[in-house]
Design a protein around this motif. Structure first.
Motif, PDB file in Angstrom:
ATOM      1  N   ARG A  12       0.902  -1.183   0.016  1.00  0.00           N
ATOM      2  CA  ARG A  12      -0.135  -0.028  -0.127  1.00  0.00           C
ATOM      3  C   ARG A  12       0.753   1.258   0.005  1.00  0.00           C
TER       4      ARG A  12
ATOM      5  N   GLN B 116       3.538   1.956   0.868  1.00  0.00           N
ATOM      6  CA  GLN B 116       4.603   2.586   1.958  1.00  0.00           C
ATOM      7  C   GLN B 116       6.091   2.040   1.255  1.00  0.00           C
TER       8      GLN B 116
ATOM      9  N   PHE C  16     -18.203   5.868   7.974  1.00  0.00           N
ATOM     10  CA  PHE C  16     -17.330   5.959   8.818  1.00  0.00           C
ATOM     11  C   PHE C  16     -17.167   4.383   9.337  1.00  0.00           C
TER      12      PHE C  16
ATOM     13  N   LEU D 218     -15.256   2.348   7.016  1.00  0.00           N
ATOM     14  CA  LEU D 218     -13.830   2.685   6.576  1.00  0.00           C
ATOM     15  C   LEU D 218     -13.370   1.744   7.847  1.00  0.00           C
ATOM     16  N   LEU D 219     -13.813   1.952   9.106  1.00  0.00           N
ATOM     17  CA  LEU D 219     -13.271   1.499  10.274  1.00  0.00           C
ATOM     18  C   LEU D 219     -13.202  -0.211   9.905  1.00  0.00           C
TER      19      LEU D 219
ATOM     20  N   GLU E 165     -13.039  -1.899   7.316  1.00  0.00           N
ATOM     21  CA  GLU E 165     -12.010  -2.224   6.364  1.00  0.00           C
ATOM     22  C   GLU E 165     -10.480  -1.887   6.682  1.00  0.00           C
ATOM     23  N   GLY E 166     -10.652  -1.335   7.772  1.00  0.00           N
ATOM     24  CA  GLY E 166      -9.278  -0.973   8.431  1.00  0.00           C
ATOM     25  C   GLY E 166      -8.314   0.087   7.664  1.00  0.00           C
ATOM     26  N   VAL E 167      -9.091   0.794   7.035  1.00  0.00           N
ATOM     27  CA  VAL E 167      -8.337   1.799   6.258  1.00  0.00           C
ATOM     28  C   VAL E 167      -7.844   3.345   7.132  1.00  0.00           C
ATOM     29  N   LEU E 168      -8.600   3.264   8.161  1.00  0.00           N
ATOM     30  CA  LEU E 168      -8.292   4.511   8.973  1.00  0.00           C
ATOM     31  C   LEU E 168      -7.018   4.123   9.915  1.00  0.00           C
ATOM     32  N   ARG E 169      -6.204   5.110   9.657  1.00  0.00           N
ATOM     33  CA  ARG E 169      -4.915   5.009  10.233  1.00  0.00           C
ATOM     34  C   ARG E 169      -4.669   5.862  11.449  1.00  0.00           C
TER      35      ARG E 169
ATOM     36  N   GLN F 240      11.060   3.006   8.008  1.00  0.00           N
ATOM     37  CA  GLN F 240      10.057   3.179   7.223  1.00  0.00           C
ATOM     38  C   GLN F 240      10.173   4.742   6.664  1.00  0.00           C
TER      39      GLN F 240
ATOM     40  N   VAL G 125       5.291   8.208   4.550  1.00  0.00           N
ATOM     41  CA  VAL G 125       4.657   8.666   3.062  1.00  0.00           C
ATOM     42  C   VAL G 125       3.517   9.309   3.504  1.00  0.00           C
TER      43      VAL G 125
ATOM     44  N   GLU H 103      -1.506   2.696  -6.189  1.00  0.00           N
ATOM     45  CA  GLU H 103      -1.132   2.042  -4.892  1.00  0.00           C
ATOM     46  C   GLU H 103      -1.854   2.388  -3.706  1.00  0.00           C
TER      47      GLU H 103
ATOM     48  N   GLU I 124      -4.373   2.681  -1.017  1.00  0.00           N
ATOM     49  CA  GLU I 124      -5.476   1.752  -0.291  1.00  0.00           C
ATOM     50  C   GLU I 124      -6.606   2.458  -0.013  1.00  0.00           C
ATOM     51  N   PHE I 125      -6.970   3.617   0.057  1.00  0.00           N
ATOM     52  CA  PHE I 125      -8.133   4.392   0.569  1.00  0.00           C
ATOM     53  C   PHE I 125      -8.305   5.686  -0.279  1.00  0.00           C
TER      54      PHE I 125
ATOM     55  N   LEU J 181      -9.446  12.128   7.150  1.00  0.00           N
ATOM     56  CA  LEU J 181      -9.621  10.561   7.050  1.00  0.00           C
ATOM     57  C   LEU J 181      -8.440  10.185   6.695  1.00  0.00           C
TER      58      LEU J 181
ATOM     59  N   VAL K 215     -10.912   0.701  -0.582  1.00  0.00           N
ATOM     60  CA  VAL K 215     -11.956   1.278  -0.353  1.00  0.00           C
ATOM     61  C   VAL K 215     -11.951   2.681  -0.992  1.00  0.00           C
TER      62      VAL K 215
ATOM     63  N   LEU L  36     -18.447  13.729   8.315  1.00  0.00           N
ATOM     64  CA  LEU L  36     -17.540  12.820   8.108  1.00  0.00           C
ATOM     65  C   LEU L  36     -16.272  13.305   8.809  1.00  0.00           C
TER      66      LEU L  36
ATOM     67  N   LEU M 108     -16.643  13.263  12.532  1.00  0.00           N
ATOM     68  CA  LEU M 108     -16.509  11.829  13.193  1.00  0.00           C
ATOM     69  C   LEU M 108     -14.979  11.746  13.208  1.00  0.00           C
TER      70      LEU M 108
ATOM     71  N   ARG N 262      -9.976  10.497  16.138  1.00  0.00           N
ATOM     72  CA  ARG N 262      -8.715  10.834  16.460  1.00  0.00           C
ATOM     73  C   ARG N 262      -8.559  11.683  17.889  1.00  0.00           C
TER      74      ARG N 262
END
Ligand SMILES: Cc1cc2nc3c(=O)[nH]c(=O)nc-3n(C[C@H](O)[C@H](O)[C@H](O)COP(=O)(O)OP(=O)(O)OC[C@H]3O[C@@H](n4cnc5c(N)ncnc54)[C@H](O)[C@@H]3O)c2cc1C
Ligand code: SF4
Ligand code: SF4
Lengths: 646, 258, 411
Positions: free
Chosen positions: B144, B146, B248, B251-252, B254-258, C274, C277, C286, C288-289, C310, C343, C395, C398, C403
């Motif tokens: 992804r 990185q 939201f 997104l959670l 799917e684990g794409v929120l970091r 690392q 990025v 590449e 992911e979201f 987000l 996503v 959004l 939220l 966070r």
């Protein structure tokens, strides 16, 4: 009297200079590649080509056509008579009177030129071209006055020294521009180069009402593929560039120019002239390529065109719509030149922009531009029960499906057409998975290697089977099959589906109801219209549906491209507007609720315009919508059933 | 650009995933691209196989004057021949793809070569940022987008990931004219491979989310749960807050929120 | 659910049979234990069991009759402990080197452990599955995933990226335990790399992308996934996802085992960490979201803000690009980038074919659109019909809450 001896001297020296100029110009052309022409018959045919074919184009602008006849006719006649009267000194009142008359004619023509130039439209070049009407006036007036004594109207030696000097200056100016400039290079160059260009045109088929639109194949074993430097063009292409009169008719028609993409066909041809003679574009006095400043381009006969003279984006902006070629009074072949240079960029440089490289790779690996599995070409027709050539070997009509087979929207068009074929009981078959991309896009993107490979394989497949005609819903495939496969041993009678359906309707093989709905306009696809001259069948068909087409301002041979040809959507060179949006505005201006088209590519482009906009439908869909399914095939089906049951 | 850098890119015959037709392999072509960017035309491109293979021309079309082929028959073990050649020629950097597109596709070649040469191997690289004083700074591709920075001394072997810069277009003309130079090579038959049984890939059924219902209640729940695949969920009249919450949550999940 | 008390004859039988491997579990809690002070304690609650009619009975058989013999239907079902699978003095090992992404077993790891047991089942001798874990971990359920033995190698030498270090240790394992099989997940999370490195070191020819494996033959994907290669099962296997069923009916001992010699090597690959990025500089292909904007966006500031909070990579439709709101390299679709995001959130994008071509490989598509009939909604897994501005606003809130006010603190 000084003029008595000065005039012949001037005439002689200008003629000598003109000869030197001609030698130089000819040698510039001769630096190009050999291209066989028939010199004698070409020269013989030239007057006819000028008077008929060229004027056929010029005539679209009546004002200019008459002006040109007067000016050019007056000039040619005057020049011949001047030589007779003033150089050879033939003392004949009759000749002198004739000369007076011809210079008057020329003068009148020149005043009209002058008037046109007073407030010139932007497509016209300025610079030396603004001088030309004055030169014409000076030339005709000067020789008119000089000839007055010879005609016996005024006494010899009238006007004294002053007038003589003024006249001498006029002679120098007039002859310099009109005779020396003709060969050395000035606005009048067009007369010299144009005449020879007509005589030695690379596509002589175009004269006498013919059509020649197929691209010429590349010799893949040549040391350099495509055109890298001006001298890689054929010599008669170089000659053709020199014939340009910078009238800008091409510029006015070019969709890429209008969309603000960095292309102006007139400038391109002038850049070719700069290339063949050497120099910069600082003196170019017309519209630049949109977004590219003048003055930075430089070139020479042996320097790479795309490094310094023409930006590759200019070449990739072209949709190969041929509007420029159609409009050019000098019958210059812009599209040939553009594709020649693209060939170098793709085949030698590997520099096809945008998605070009990807599309070409896909074509090589999967025989279709989007990299779909070659074996899934028939998936769209899973429920259609079509005959496949590899099984039946023979059919009246070969239906060339094209890559629309992979696209959901195009499949609707294909299904509609199949419905009509079935309703008319046409004996047809498809190639199925044996069909490949026609090669149209590969060729326009300059990859003639891939085009030739596709063409050869398609021809090999088709030549195994027996059929009378090919019908296709894709004008690009239509053009390529009809006009470009001949070089690879494929000679077929190819019809566009609108032509074919029209035939069916005329023969009464399908019954149609009437179309319901609002105003309809029709968009001529470039590859159907300008490339193949089919303007009538689609309109007849629409009429048969009871539709009165609300024509767009630019329709028929002047139709504006949808932006989808020549790989332009693939290279996708940015501009200020989208060509398709402009075309949709054209359609909107007619108040149409529906745009009828005859091409899946046009459909895609026009449907890509953001809503709200008129609906877009292929003619096949419109016809299929109102098809009256006749009772006959149904009853036959029932008979068959009965037989089976019995 | 390092003047004396000696880079070898190893290339294999690729295969188009849809048509199965031979082509330049995507990762190998990226290795060539990286080589070209590091040392220009001097990059050496090496293939073990058949010099008559047409698809090699599409590597050559990237602007190579020459391409070396260790001549081998189809069943031979390429990594042995390549290993011999490389030990003999001792380049500074050997670039390969991660996995071949044809044959066993085991991805073992770079490992075997590194082992044989006794050199470090950097896997899945995206770029070589710089080479200085005999040390290379490498960006390794992680999932992804990185990246990880790795330093390694020359010489080394590196396998090039799909995240590396896309290969330049292959031009037909230069590809035609490039010289494919066959080098006769002792070949070792690949006996293990000979015993393989190869067939077109069968479809693998996706494992169903097996609900091991221990109780009737669980079984009931499993049976009545809305199936995941059938069409999307449409939220029309909920207030924006609720709608946003649904997005939201997805997104959670799917684990794409970091 | 009925609360009828049922007898479980099998459980009773196991409880009585002291030789049964599951005896310890099924046996009733011991009534007498020695307390911390050494005194014998009686546990009155553990004495006896509930009889079939619900009356408590005292067990006179020394705990050999089981209280667990009875089960209380539904309610007690969750508490049922899975039987413990024990391997005493194993004859051979199957070693699984697991990825442990984020310190936990991945689904793929569990598949590999399942495969390990599949290779043992029915083989001669006692086989045990040994999991090799490098560095710290957070996994608590090794037992349920099928780990009989756990070789946990810790130390600072396993920090960061250190494949060479790990392989050196695997070589020691090879020497000490001589596993019958080496199994690795064929994954980009390290499994593939370690497996290949070890294979090269040991001179083994691994099976890669193996997806159907038994002791005789393995079926592997070859030719970039176009072919299946059937071959004799080698000693070292790189296993595809879902190669075998995961363990879910037994518990395992997770006995710790040790490595006698810890090799010391010099890492030739120096991990410099690392590289940070920024999600917005990740190439679209590449990412992911992706949060993607179309003609339905009015407030572009807000859109960028949303992408930022987000942590999404920005995408755009061609119209958004043509109108100059987004740069060209952000365009998704036929003439832009073909994306592979997990996503894809399409805000104010109608879903023209040319756009859809670009998102064909996305896992989950979310549409935010005012028009419920548009093509994007037809494609989407979740569609929100409403004004983009309002939805994005919520959004953003939220995400900020999530966070924990991080955004405010940063400001
Ligand atoms: C050859 C070719 C290539 C093309 N390539 C691409 C490509 O690569 N990528 C691409 O994207 N397009 C491409 N297109 C263009 C494509 O056909 C469409 O025109 C384009 O995708 C439409 O963009 P859009 O959805 O943003 O705009 P629209 O079609 O105008 O859609 C806007 C959407 O926003 C919704 N909306 C409006 N207001 C709001 C609001 N306040 N809140 C929420 N929703 C709202 C509307 O309901 C509508 O659905 C291509 C076209 C052609 C012909
Ligand atoms: S073919 Fe069409 S797009 Fe190309 S230069 Fe001519 S007018 Fe312009
Ligand atoms: S190319 Fe033809 S149409 Fe264009 S400016 Fe020249 S003469 Fe006119």
């Amino acid at each position: 009297m000084i003029l008595d001896w000065l005039l012949p001297v001037l005439l002689l020296s200008v003629l000598a200079l003109a000869l030197a100029g001609a030698v130089r110009r000819v040698s510039l052309w001769r630096a190009g590649q050999p291209s066989p022409v028939n010199i004698i018959s070409g020269l013989m045919a030239m007057p006819r080509r000028y008077l008929v074919d060229l004027h056929h184009v010029v005539e679209r602008d009546k004002y200019m056509s008459n002006t040109h006849v007067a000016t050019a006719g007056g000039f040619v006649l005057s020049l011949v008579l001047i030589l007779l009267v003033h150089l050879f000194g033939i003392e004949s009142k009759l000749l002198a009177w004739a000369l007076l008359a011809s210079s008057v004619l020329m003068f009148v023509g020149a005043t009209f030129v002058y008037k046109r130039r007073k407030n010139p439209p932007s497509r016209l070049s300025k610079g030396p071209w603004m001088r030309l009407p004055k030169s014409l006036l000076v030339f005709s007036a000067t020789f008119f006055i000089i000839t007055l004594p010879a005609a016996g109207i005024l006494p010899e030696g009238f006007g004294g020294w002053v007038l003589a000097l003024i006249l001498a200056a006029g002679v120098v100016w007039g002859l310099g521009e009109m005779v020396f400039g003709m060969t050395w290079g000035g606005p009048m160059k067009h007369a010299f180069a144009g005449a020879l260009h007509l005589a030695f045109h690379r596509r002589p088929e175009r004269f006498g009402g013919g059509r020649s639109t197929g691209l010429k194949p590349v010799d893949l074993d040549a040391p350099v593929l495509g055109v890298q430097k001006p001298t890689d063009f054929k010599w008669n292409q170089l000659l053709g560039f020199d014939a340009c009169v910078q009238c800008g008719k091409c510029e006015a028609m070019c969709p890429a120019f209008a969309a603000g993409q960095p292309l102006n066909p007139k400038k391109l041809i002038q850049d070719m002239v700069i290339g063949l003679a050497g120099g910069t574009d600082a003196k170019f006095a017309g519209s630049p390529y949109p977004g590219i400043e003048l003055g930075n381009a430089k070139g020479g006969p042996d320097s790479t065109i795309t490094e310094g003279l023409v930006n590759p984006d200019t070449l990739w902006s072209c949709t190969t719509c041929r509007a420029c070629v159609e409009e050019c009074p000098m019958m210059i072949e812009h599209v040939d030149a553009i594709v020649d240079m693209r060939r170098f960029l793709t085949l030698e440089k590997g520099n096809t922009p945008g998605k070009g490289a990807e599309v070409l790779d896909n074509l090589i690996a999967t025989d279709n531009p989007n990299g779909f599995e070659p074996g899934s070409r028939m998936n769209w027709a899973a429920d259609q029960n079509l005959k496949v050539m590899s099984e039946v070997k023979e059919a009246d009509v070969l239906f060339w499906v094209s890559d629309g087979a992979f696209d959901m929207r195009s499949q609707r068009i294909l299904r509609a057409f199949v419905k009509l074929l079935k309703a008319a009981n046409v004996d047809f078959a498809v190639l199925g998975d044996e069909e490949r991309d026609s090669g149209d896009v590969a060729r326009r993107l300059g990859d003639d290697a891939t085009f030739q490979s596709l063409a050869k394989r398609n021809v090999a497949v088709m030549n195994q089977y027996r059929f009378k005609r090919i019908v296709t819903t894709d004008p690009h495939a239509f053009h390529v099959l009809k006009n470009e496969y001949g070089d690879f041993g494929g000679h077929y009678e190819v019809l566009h589906h609108t032509t074919f359906i029209n035939e069916l309707v005329k023969e009464g093989r399908i019954q149609l109801g009437a179309h319901k709905g609002g105003t309809v306009t029709y968009h001529d696809p470039c590859y159907l219209g300008r490339y193949n001259g089919e303007y009538e069948s689609p309109r007849e068909l629409l009429a048969a549906l009871g539709i009165q087409v609300a024509e767009m301002e630019r329709s028929g041979f002047r139709s504006r491209c949808c932006g989808g040809g020549g790989g332009a959507p693939i290279t996708d060179i940015p501009g200020e507007r989208r060509i398709a949006d402009m075309r949709m505005e054209d359609a909107n201006a007619t108040g149409a609720e529906l745009v009828a088209v005859g091409c899946q590519q046009c459909t895609a482009m026009l449907e890509g315009v953001v809503e709200p906009r008129p609906e877009v439908k292929d003619i096949a869909e419109l016809v299929a919508d109102v098809l009256v399914e006749s009772a006959e095939p149904a009853s036959r089906k029932r008979d068959e059933l009965a037989v089976e049951v019995a | 650009m390092q003047p004396e850098l000696n880079i070898v890119a190893l290339v294999s015959v690729g295969q188009h995933p849809k048509s199965g037709r031979a082509r330049r392999a995507e990762q190998d072509a990226r290795a060539v691209e990286l080589g070209l960017r590091l040392s220009g035309e001097k990059v050496q491109v090496l293939h073990a196989g058949d010099v008559a293979e047409e698809s090699l021309r599409s590597y050559a079309g990237m602007g190579l004057k020459q391409l070396r082929v260790l001549q081998q028959s189809a069943g031979a073990d390429a990594s042995l021949a390549l290993g011999d050649y490389l030990s003999e020629h001792q380049p500074d950097i050997v670039l390969t793809g991660v996995r071949a597109e044809s044959g066993e596709s085991s991805g073992m070649t770079p490992y075997l070569l590194a082992e044989k040469l006794g050199w470090p191997l950097v896997t899945r690289i995206a770029d070589i940022a710089k080479i200085e004083n005999g040390e290379a700074e490498i960006l390794q591709a992680l999932p992804r987008g990185q990246r990880r920075a790795i330093k390694v001394r020359l010489p080394f072997v590196a396998s090039v990931d799909n995240a590396a810069e896309a290969p330049r277009q292959s031009a037909y003309g230069p590809g035609r004219r490039a010289q494919l130079e066959p080098l006769p090579w002792v070949e070792a038959a690949d006996e293990v491979r000979a015993s393989f049984d190869e067939a077109p890939a069968r479809k693998r059924p996706k494992r169903l989310k097996m609900v091991k219902a221990k109780t009737a209640a669980e079984r009931f729940k499993a049976a009545t749960a809305k199936s995941q695949g059938g069409g999307g969920r449409i939220m029309k009249d909920e207030p924006p807050r609720e709608q946003a919450q649904a997005i939201f949550d997805l997104l959670l999940e799917e684990g794409v929120l970091r | 659910m009925s609360d009828i008390i049922r007898r479980d004859p099998r459980a009773e039988w196991i409880a009585r049979n002291r030789l049964h491997p599951l005896h310890a579990e099924m046996a009733a809690p011991v009534a007498e234990t020695r307390g911390p002070s050494g005194l014998i304690r009686k546990n009155p609650h553990a004495v006896g069991f509930i009889g079939p009619n619900g009356i408590k009975r005292i067990d006179r058989m020394g705990g050999n009759s089981a209280a667990v013999g009875m089960r209380r239907g539904a309610k007690s079902a969750q508490q049922v402990e899975l039987p413990l699978h024990k391997v005493e003095s194993p004859d051979f090992y199957v070693v699984a080197v697991v990825d442990m992404v984020g310190g936990r077993l991945t689904g793929h790891d569990k598949d590999v452990l399942g495969q390990a047991h599949k290779l043992i089942r029915g083989a001669e001798g006692n086989g045990a599955v040994m999991a090799v874990v490098f560095g710290e971990h957070k996994e608590e359920a090794f037992d349920k995933a099928g780990v009989d033995r756990l070789l946990h190698l810790t130390g600072s030498e396993f920090d960061g990226y250190c494949p060479e270090q790990k392989v050196a240790n695997l070589v020691e394992i090879e020497k000490q335990y001589q596993p019958r099989y080496w199994l690795f997940p064929d994954s980009i999370n390290g499994g593939n790399e370690l497996g290949c490195r070890l294979a090269a070191r040991l001179g083994e020819r691994p099976a890669t992308q193996a997806w159907q494996v038994d002791r005789e033959t393995s079926v592997c994907r070859g030719s970039g996934g176009l072919q299946d290669i059937t071959r004799a099962t080698p000693r070292l296997l790189l296993l595809a996802e879902e190669c075998a069923d995961q363990i879910d009916e037994t518990r395992h001992e997770v006995l710790a085992v040790e490595l006698d010699t810890r090799p010391s090597i010099i890492n030739r690959l120096q991990d410099c960490g690392q590289v940070a990025v920024d999600p917005n500089s990740v190439s679209l292909a590449e990412a992911e979201f992706i949060l993607s904007a179309g003609n339905g966006i009015r407030d572009w500031e807000q859109f960028h803000k949303a992408a930022e909070v987000l942590g999404a990579t920005e995408g755009a439709s061609r119209v958004a690009v043509d109108d100059g709101y987004m740069p060209r390299f952000r365009q998704v679709g036929a003439t832009g980038t073909w994306v592979t995001a997990r996503v894809y959130v399409a805000v104010g994008i109608s879903g023209a074919v040319q756009h859809m071509q670009g998102i064909g490989q996305c896992d989950k598509v979310v549409a935010v659109n005012t028009d419920a009939g548009c093509d994007m909604v037809k494609r989407a897994d979740l569609s929100v019909i409403g004004d983009s501005q309002k939805v994005l606003e919520q959004l953003i809130e939220l995400a900020r809450d999530y966070r924990q006010g991080g955004a405010e603190n940063a400001a």
